[in-house]
Design a protein around this motif. Structure first.
Motif, PDB file in Angstrom:
ATOM      1  N   LEU A 181       0.827  -1.204   0.000  1.00 49.31           N
ATOM      2  CA  LEU A 181       0.000   0.000   0.000  1.00 49.31           C
ATOM      3  C   LEU A 181       0.864   1.258   0.000  1.00 49.31           C
ATOM      4  O   LEU A 181       1.723   1.427   0.871  1.00 49.31           O
ATOM      5  CB  LEU A 181      -0.899   0.010   1.235  1.00 49.31           C
ATOM      6  CG  LEU A 181      -1.995  -1.064   1.289  1.00 49.31           C
ATOM      7  CD1 LEU A 181      -2.418  -1.316   2.730  1.00 49.31           C
ATOM      8  CD2 LEU A 181      -3.193  -0.654   0.446  1.00 49.31           C
TER       9      LEU A 181
ATOM     10  N   ILE B 207      -3.369   4.083   1.185  1.00 52.30           N
ATOM     11  CA  ILE B 207      -3.797   4.057   2.595  1.00 52.30           C
ATOM     12  C   ILE B 207      -4.878   5.096   2.840  1.00 52.30           C
ATOM     13  O   ILE B 207      -5.862   4.842   3.551  1.00 52.30           O
ATOM     14  CB  ILE B 207      -2.585   4.263   3.515  1.00 52.30           C
ATOM     15  CG1 ILE B 207      -1.644   3.051   3.425  1.00 52.30           C
ATOM     16  CG2 ILE B 207      -3.033   4.482   4.960  1.00 52.30           C
ATOM     17  CD1 ILE B 207      -0.313   3.246   4.112  1.00 52.30           C
TER      18      ILE B 207
ATOM     19  N   LEU C 277      -8.387   3.841   1.823  1.00 49.54           N
ATOM     20  CA  LEU C 277      -8.980   2.649   2.428  1.00 49.54           C
ATOM     21  C   LEU C 277     -10.400   2.942   2.910  1.00 49.54           C
ATOM     22  O   LEU C 277     -10.656   3.974   3.541  1.00 49.54           O
ATOM     23  CB  LEU C 277      -8.131   2.167   3.609  1.00 49.54           C
ATOM     24  CG  LEU C 277      -6.782   1.536   3.259  1.00 49.54           C
ATOM     25  CD1 LEU C 277      -5.970   1.282   4.517  1.00 49.54           C
ATOM     26  CD2 LEU C 277      -6.966   0.249   2.458  1.00 49.54           C
TER      27      LEU C 277
ATOM     28  N   CYS D  60     -15.348  -3.302  -1.474  1.00 46.76           N
ATOM     29  CA  CYS D  60     -14.012  -3.876  -1.271  1.00 46.76           C
ATOM     30  C   CYS D  60     -13.511  -4.730  -2.432  1.00 46.76           C
ATOM     31  O   CYS D  60     -12.304  -4.744  -2.709  1.00 46.76           O
ATOM     32  CB  CYS D  60     -14.002  -4.715   0.005  1.00 46.76           C
ATOM     33  SG  CYS D  60     -14.421  -3.788   1.495  1.00 46.76           S
TER      34      CYS D  60
ATOM     35  N   ALA E  75      -6.721  -0.139   9.118  1.00 44.03           N
ATOM     36  CA  ALA E  75      -5.645  -1.080   8.779  1.00 44.03           C
ATOM     37  C   ALA E  75      -6.047  -2.523   9.040  1.00 44.03           C
ATOM     38  O   ALA E  75      -5.561  -3.441   8.374  1.00 44.03           O
ATOM     39  CB  ALA E  75      -4.391  -0.734   9.570  1.00 44.03           C
TER      40      ALA E  75
ATOM     41  N   LEU F 146      -8.905  -3.323   5.858  1.00 47.14           N
ATOM     42  CA  LEU F 146      -8.443  -3.146   4.481  1.00 47.14           C
ATOM     43  C   LEU F 146      -9.579  -3.415   3.493  1.00 47.14           C
ATOM     44  O   LEU F 146     -10.662  -2.865   3.623  1.00 47.14           O
ATOM     45  CB  LEU F 146      -7.219  -4.024   4.218  1.00 47.14           C
ATOM     46  CG  LEU F 146      -6.003  -3.775   5.132  1.00 47.14           C
ATOM     47  CD1 LEU F 146      -4.892  -4.757   4.804  1.00 47.14           C
ATOM     48  CD2 LEU F 146      -5.503  -2.355   5.036  1.00 47.14           C
ATOM     49  N   TYR F 147      -9.325  -4.311   2.521  1.00 49.05           N
ATOM     50  CA  TYR F 147     -10.364  -4.670   1.545  1.00 49.05           C
ATOM     51  C   TYR F 147     -10.866  -6.099   1.748  1.00 49.05           C
ATOM     52  O   TYR F 147     -11.486  -6.680   0.856  1.00 49.05           O
ATOM     53  CB  TYR F 147      -9.827  -4.504   0.122  1.00 49.05           C
ATOM     54  CG  TYR F 147      -9.579  -3.057  -0.250  1.00 49.05           C
ATOM     55  CD1 TYR F 147     -10.634  -2.229  -0.600  1.00 49.05           C
ATOM     56  CD2 TYR F 147      -8.291  -2.528  -0.222  1.00 49.05           C
ATOM     57  CE1 TYR F 147     -10.415  -0.889  -0.929  1.00 49.05           C
ATOM     58  CE2 TYR F 147      -8.062  -1.197  -0.552  1.00 49.05           C
ATOM     59  CZ  TYR F 147      -9.131  -0.381  -0.900  1.00 49.05           C
ATOM     60  OH  TYR F 147      -8.926   0.939  -1.228  1.00 49.05           O
TER      61      TYR F 147
END
Length: 528
Positions: free
Chosen positions: A199, A204, A207, A259, A277, A280-281
């Protein structure tokens, strides 16, 4: 055990059939529920047997208990006769068979039915009970997985190396996912090479905020405390995980829409620089799937349908990476588990004996990668697959941690951890304790891998490029120590030939310094 102690009270009248629903069998589409029968009583129960077989994260216990409660209420609303018992009602029951015998006697049942458990210990327990009962009994399928239980032996053999890739291709062809005739759509079976991006700062910032829920579990927390159930991790009075089918479907839609367009690209990435964090996805659907609030087929169909919809931004590499996790890996580890149990649970091919460091339960270590992954696990009862494999799993592999201790930690800490999926991932993939039945090589890595796939090393106490100095990243010397102590075993593994050669090429005095640093690391493992 009185009706007042249960969430739903079916009355005291007799029932011809008692049907058991385990906490990971919350499948509303099961054929059991197609007809309403007042002579059939469904039992859903909180049990100390299940809270105590290992030490669990408090959110894991709350999630299962809340999902069981919601499922019981939904069944009752649909017109079924349900007995939902909390710990208050089952506290005096030694185990599940004792509870079932009580219920069979109390309701004068003449027949007992249960769905085949996904865990070996429960399957053995219920099969033994069924043999001893004076009433008739039957075991049926849970109607969840794509691959029928009876056919698992057609795909894997006991104590044999079976690679997931071949298994996955067979299931792709059989169930017709991402196929063009007999060939894969796009001409490739997997897109791993395109799904390993780290990333950037811009990535970031982009996100997405995860979809979370607010399920009240204060009463469950009070009940756990009242009964002295020992848990760990961060409790949440408003549980953020889906505990109903509707919530699980909302999360599935969120994943597909928000996502999935970037899932494959960043599925191996890690960062500590965002409040998102931890998510994420990733889909975060594993609890809903493993509790059977969702079926794997509907999850696959939703992802593929999103990919087929124009202008969604979902490419073939994104959807294939996700299909591989559900159709490939999930079905594969189930097959490897069942074909190799009970022997699989005792495998320790590398003879790892070291105790698990105490900081695995607190996250209090100066190694930032471990602090981030463990801290996140303790906070959310969740970490994604690379954090599990290449951060906590990699450290345990390199340090030679006893697989029994690592199994217990993984089984307890993660909200989605049920033994059928946890054991092959931990003992097989992460620790290579099965000797290569699942992984083609030990997934050992130095600090260089962590630095490439994350920003963890940026703020670490240790120097990621160091090997022998006092502040050198512990993973670096441990990596070569692992290679050295297992050199004889690894010599026959083609995928480990290059690391072995690189180790042997180093000057003797440099190898000695690296091994000495590794020994110092292991001697001070509790204070790293």
């Amino acid at each position: 055990m009185t009706p007042a102690q249960s969430t739903t009270a079916p009355g005291d009248g007799p029932a011809r059939t008692l049907r058991l629903i385990l906490g990971d069998q919350l499948n509303a589409a099961h054929s059991w529920y197609r007809q309403r029968d007042p002579d059939t009583l469904y039992l859903i129960a909180e049990l100390r047997q299940e809270t105590d077989y290992t030490r669990h994260h408090v959110q894991k216990v709350c999630a299962f208990f809340a999902a069981m409660r919601a499922f019981a209420a939904a069944l009752e609303q649909a017109g079924h006769r349900v007995l939902h018992l909390t710990l208050d009602a089952t506290a005096d029951c030694a185990d599940l068979p004792a509870l079932l015998r009580q219920c069979l006697e109390r309701y004068h049942c003449r027949h007992f039915e249960y769905q085949r458990p996904d865990e070996y210990r429960l399957a053995q327990q219920l099969a033994a009970l069924a043999r001893d009962l004076e009433v008739t009994s039957a075991c049926c399928d849970s109607e969840h997985f794509l691959l029928p239980f009876e056919e698992l032996g057609d795909y894997v053999k006991p104590a044999k190396s079976v690679r997931m890739e071949g298994f996955y291709r067979k299931l792709r062809r059989r169930f017709r996912y991402l196929m063009d005739g007999e060939e894969p759509v796009g001409g490739r079976w997997n897109y791993d090479s395109e799904n390993r991006e780290s990333l950037s700062a811009q990535d970031i910032q982009a996100l997405p905020e995860p979809l979370l829920f607010s399920n009240p579990v204060g009463d469950i927390l009070e009940r756990l405390a009242a009964h002295g159930v020992e848990t760990f991790g961060r409790p949440e009075a408003q549980l953020p995980w889906p505990v109903t089918r509707e919530q699980a479907r909302q999360l599935l839609r969120f994943f597909c829409e928000t996502c999935l367009p970037h899932f494959g690209t960043f599925q191996d990435a890690m960062t500590a620089q965002s409040p998102h964090a931890w998510s994420l996805y990733h889909s975060r659907l594993s609890f809903a799937l493993n509790a059977k609030l969702l079926s794997p087929r509907e999850v696959l169909d939703a992802a593929v349908a999103r990919w087929q919809t124009p202008d969604t931004g979902v490419g073939i590499s994104q959807v294939e990476g996700f299909v591989r996790q559900i159709l490939g890996w999930r079905e594969y580890v189930r097959a490897m588990y069942w074909i190799n149990m009970p022997d699989y649970a005792a495998r320790n091919a590398l003879d790892a004996q070291r105790a698990l460091p105490a900081w695995f339960w607190t996250g209090e270590t100066r190694m930032n990668c471990l602090r981030q992954a463990i801290g996140q696990s303790l906070q959310y009862a969740y970490a994604h697959h690379i954090q599990r494999l290449m951060i906590t799993g990699n450290f345990a592999l390199l340090a030679g941690i006893d697989p029994d201790a690592v199994d217990a930690w993984y089984l307890g800490v993660y909200i989605d951890a049920i033994e059928w999926v946890e054991l092959p991932n931990t003992r097989g993939m992460a620790l290579f304790a099965d000797g290569g039945w699942i992984a083609s090589k030990p997934y050992a890595a130095s600090g260089n891998y962590v630095n490439r796939m994350s920003d963890y090393c940026r703020d670490c106490h240790y120097a990621v490029r160091g090997k022998t100095q006092a502040d050198a990243c512990p993973l670096n010397s441990l990596y070569w120590h692992f290679i050295d102590r297992h050199a004889a075993r690894l010599a026959g593994n083609q995928r480990m030939a290059l690391p072995l050669k690189n180790w042997q090429r180093q000057a003797a005095d440099e190898r000695e310094r690296i091994l000495r640093r590794a020994e110092d690391v292991l001697a001070s493992i509790e204070v790293l």
